[in-house]
Design an enzyme around this catalytic site. Sequence first.
Site, PDB file in Angstrom:
ATOM      1  N   PRO A   1       0.821  -1.221   0.000  1.00 30.96           N
ATOM      2  CA  PRO A   1       0.000   0.000   0.000  1.00 30.96           C
ATOM      3  C   PRO A   1       0.853   1.268   0.000  1.00 30.96           C
ATOM      4  O   PRO A   1       0.477   2.263  -0.644  1.00 30.96           O
ATOM      5  CB  PRO A   1      -0.808  -0.118   1.300  1.00 30.96           C
ATOM      6  N   GLN A   2       2.013   1.240   0.678  1.00 32.16           N
ATOM      7  CA  GLN A   2       2.867   2.440   0.718  1.00 32.16           C
ATOM      8  C   GLN A   2       3.305   2.841  -0.682  1.00 32.16           C
ATOM      9  O   GLN A   2       3.223   4.005  -1.082  1.00 32.16           O
ATOM     10  CB  GLN A   2       4.135   2.206   1.574  1.00 32.16           C
ATOM     11  N   VAL A   3       3.805   1.872  -1.447  1.00 32.70           N
ATOM     12  CA  VAL A   3       4.268   2.187  -2.806  1.00 32.70           C
ATOM     13  C   VAL A   3       3.060   2.425  -3.725  1.00 32.70           C
ATOM     14  O   VAL A   3       3.122   3.248  -4.636  1.00 32.70           O
ATOM     15  CB  VAL A   3       5.221   1.091  -3.349  1.00 32.70           C
TER      16      VAL A   3
ATOM     17  N   GLU B   1      -3.089  -3.564  -6.883  1.00 32.33           N
ATOM     18  CA  GLU B   1      -3.255  -4.853  -6.198  1.00 32.33           C
ATOM     19  C   GLU B   1      -2.333  -4.799  -4.985  1.00 32.33           C
ATOM     20  O   GLU B   1      -1.124  -5.000  -5.107  1.00 32.33           O
ATOM     21  CB  GLU B   1      -2.855  -6.000  -7.147  1.00 32.33           C
TER      22      GLU B   1
ATOM     23  N   CYS C   1       0.294 -12.511  -0.409  1.00 33.44           N
ATOM     24  CA  CYS C   1      -0.595 -11.388  -0.079  1.00 33.44           C
ATOM     25  C   CYS C   1      -1.940 -11.849   0.478  1.00 33.44           C
ATOM     26  O   CYS C   1      -2.574 -11.125   1.224  1.00 33.44           O
ATOM     27  CB  CYS C   1      -0.805 -10.519  -1.304  1.00 33.44           C
TER      28      CYS C   1
HETATM   29  P1  NAD Z   1       6.761  -3.092  -3.019  1.00 34.40           P
HETATM   30  O1  NAD Z   1       5.603  -2.183  -2.989  1.00 34.40           O
HETATM   31  O2  NAD Z   1       7.944  -2.780  -2.177  1.00 34.40           O
HETATM   32  O3  NAD Z   1       7.341  -3.234  -4.522  1.00 34.40           O
HETATM   33  C1  NAD Z   1       6.504  -3.490  -5.626  1.00 34.40           C
HETATM   34  C2  NAD Z   1       7.123  -2.866  -6.864  1.00 34.40           C
HETATM   35  O4  NAD Z   1       7.250  -1.473  -6.661  1.00 34.40           O
HETATM   36  C3  NAD Z   1       8.511  -3.394  -7.215  1.00 34.40           C
HETATM   37  O5  NAD Z   1       8.581  -3.615  -8.593  1.00 34.40           O
HETATM   38  C4  NAD Z   1       9.435  -2.283  -6.776  1.00 34.40           C
HETATM   39  O6  NAD Z   1      10.576  -2.152  -7.601  1.00 34.40           O
HETATM   40  C5  NAD Z   1       8.581  -1.042  -6.879  1.00 34.40           C
HETATM   41  N1  NAD Z   1       8.941  -0.042  -5.857  1.00 34.40           N
HETATM   42  C6  NAD Z   1       9.455  -0.274  -4.623  1.00 34.40           C
HETATM   43  N2  NAD Z   1       9.616   0.896  -3.949  1.00 34.40           N
HETATM   44  C7  NAD Z   1       9.207   1.890  -4.791  1.00 34.40           C
HETATM   45  C8  NAD Z   1       9.145   3.307  -4.690  1.00 34.40           C
HETATM   46  N3  NAD Z   1       9.538   3.937  -3.590  1.00 34.40           N
HETATM   47  N4  NAD Z   1       8.666   3.995  -5.737  1.00 34.40           N
HETATM   48  C9  NAD Z   1       8.247   3.368  -6.862  1.00 34.40           C
HETATM   49  N5  NAD Z   1       8.299   2.024  -7.010  1.00 34.40           N
HETATM   50  C10 NAD Z   1       8.779   1.287  -6.000  1.00 34.40           C
HETATM   51  O7  NAD Z   1       6.169  -4.549  -2.685  1.00 34.40           O
HETATM   52  P2  NAD Z   1       6.960  -5.913  -2.511  1.00 34.40           P
HETATM   53  O8  NAD Z   1       7.776  -5.856  -1.259  1.00 34.40           O
HETATM   54  O9  NAD Z   1       7.638  -6.274  -3.781  1.00 34.40           O
HETATM   55  O10 NAD Z   1       5.746  -6.927  -2.307  1.00 34.40           O
HETATM   56  C11 NAD Z   1       5.118  -7.113  -1.084  1.00 34.40           C
HETATM   57  C12 NAD Z   1       3.808  -6.341  -0.991  1.00 34.40           C
HETATM   58  O11 NAD Z   1       3.029  -6.588  -2.143  1.00 34.40           O
HETATM   59  C13 NAD Z   1       2.940  -6.778   0.177  1.00 34.40           C
HETATM   60  O12 NAD Z   1       2.312  -5.668   0.743  1.00 34.40           O
HETATM   61  C14 NAD Z   1       1.928  -7.711  -0.451  1.00 34.40           C
HETATM   62  O13 NAD Z   1       0.724  -7.850   0.274  1.00 34.40           O
HETATM   63  C15 NAD Z   1       1.711  -7.036  -1.759  1.00 34.40           C
HETATM   64  N6  NAD Z   1       1.247  -7.979  -2.748  1.00 34.40           N
HETATM   65  C16 NAD Z   1      -0.033  -7.858  -3.199  1.00 34.40           C
HETATM   66  C17 NAD Z   1      -0.524  -8.783  -4.109  1.00 34.40           C
HETATM   67  C18 NAD Z   1      -1.914  -8.693  -4.646  1.00 34.40           C
HETATM   68  O14 NAD Z   1      -2.215  -9.396  -5.606  1.00 34.40           O
HETATM   69  N7  NAD Z   1      -2.801  -7.880  -4.099  1.00 34.40           N
HETATM   70  C19 NAD Z   1       0.289  -9.815  -4.554  1.00 34.40           C
HETATM   71  C20 NAD Z   1       1.581  -9.895  -4.066  1.00 34.40           C
HETATM   72  C21 NAD Z   1       2.053  -8.969  -3.167  1.00 34.40           C
END
Ligand code: NAD
Length: 454
Positions: free
Chosen positions: A190-192, A210, A244
């Site tokens: 959610p943060q990103v 998502e 997730c």
């Molecule tokens: P993340 O938000 O850290 O990263 C996701 C993507 O965003 C990556 O490709 C990353 O390179 C990019 N990113 C990271 N920091 C960024 C920034 N500051 N600015 C722009 N882009 C940035 O998530 P993660 O650690 O890869 O995955 C875990 C999270 O994803 C958990 O919260 C999980 O619940 C969620 N998730 C959701 C689903 C779903 O289908 N709803 C599926 C898998 C994971």
Amino acid sequence: MDPFTDTLQRLREAFGSGRTRPAEFRAAQLRGLGRFLRENKQLLQGALAQDLHKSVFESEVSEISISQSEIDSALRNLRAWMKDEKVSKNLATQLDSAFIRKEPFGLVLIVAPWNYPVNLTLVPLVGALAAGNCVVLKPSEVSKSTEKVLAEVLPRYLDQSCFAVVLGGPQEMGQLLEHKFDYIFFTGSPQVGKIVMAAAAKHLTPVTLELGGKNPCYVDDDCDPQTVANRVAWFRYFNTGQTCVAPDYVLCSPEMQARLLPALQSAITRFYGEDPQSSPDLGRIINHKHFQRLRDLLSCGRVAIGGQSDESERYIAPTVLVDVQETEPVMQEEIFGPILPIMNVRGLDEAIDFINRREKPLALYAFSNSNQVVKRVLAQTSSGGFCGNDGFMHMTLSSLPFGGVGTSGMGSYHGKFSFDTFSHHRACLLRRPGLEKIYAIRYPPHSPRNLRLL
Ligand code: NAD
């Protein structure tokens, strides 16, 4: 000018040429995607093992075959999905043709996380290609081995004038998001998600987000504890809890907790042996940052099962925590690891209240022998998806939309929902050039007679 400008320009021109629109072109891309999966299965399994110590079984069911079945379904249904959808008409349009045309958005950005690095890049990609878009795919930089296969091998199977893989972490994403896309499909935290949505807002680009959150799992007093423990342990420790839709915490009475603990211990031992660290079926934490975060969470409440860790392997044992306070970090953040806190509630009303005091989760689970109890949880709460008496099986059905609500996301995909997500639904009315005498009743000067005729 940044490293992405030329690539995006090339893809925009390709989209403008119209070449992605015919069904034959879309089907050829989908078949290429299928060939990529079949011909590189072992390479992908190896990369997933390197990144997450994923077993062949987990790689097959949750990454490769799920992507393959989305491709097969899109190929089977492509022409039906693409067809104009006829709609009902009013009196004034009886002689006209009214329909919804599904047209591609144009240049689409798909951003993926690391936990299911094949599934969560390819499944959205299927929808985007089927809908006739040009696609920029940004895999996660965290799952490095899989990222490498996706960047080096996947483009060979697709038309490179319409598709590109771009690499990078937060800094590169910052640059990428400066560009205008016609649609952004983001999976991650959610943060990103907020960063992505804010960047998209500058261009008024529509988004699907998502995201994640804390998924509750209510266990009623009438349940058979061993059946519940088998199912909960399976879906909590699948992919080492880095899922997730995994249950984030259990809500049950103290009496049920006392029956559930030995049953959970028994399930964990049957699944992973006396020494889970040596089990080929238990993965590892993706990196040291997440390992440290999870190890810190082990100090919340009291460890009832597991609790061991080994930094050299990024290993955390399947763990159950009890006596946890709501204010402790393990109940404040998404756990995303093999740790399951059990929270005590007195009855169903308190459980529903507990759930509703928090953000809406991506998934919600309720176990009970009583259909009425399961249906009450369903009726009195909200979540992206819901499954009664099991875990995340609802998301294996591509006939159901997969997505969150509130802070767990917006929009959905899988099966036809993916095609619709990546298509603009264009409202079309084709009228006749003649019949001007009838149409003339709407023109001024207005008269009471014309009003009666309407
Ligand atoms: P993340 O938000 O850290 O990263 C996701 C993507 O965003 C990556 O490709 C990353 O390179 C990019 N990113 C990271 N920091 C960024 C920034 N500051 N600015 C722009 N882009 C940035 O998530 P993660 O650690 O890869 O995955 C875990 C999270 O994803 C958990 O919260 C999980 O619940 C969620 N998730 C959701 C689903 C779903 O289908 N709803 C599926 C898998 C994971």
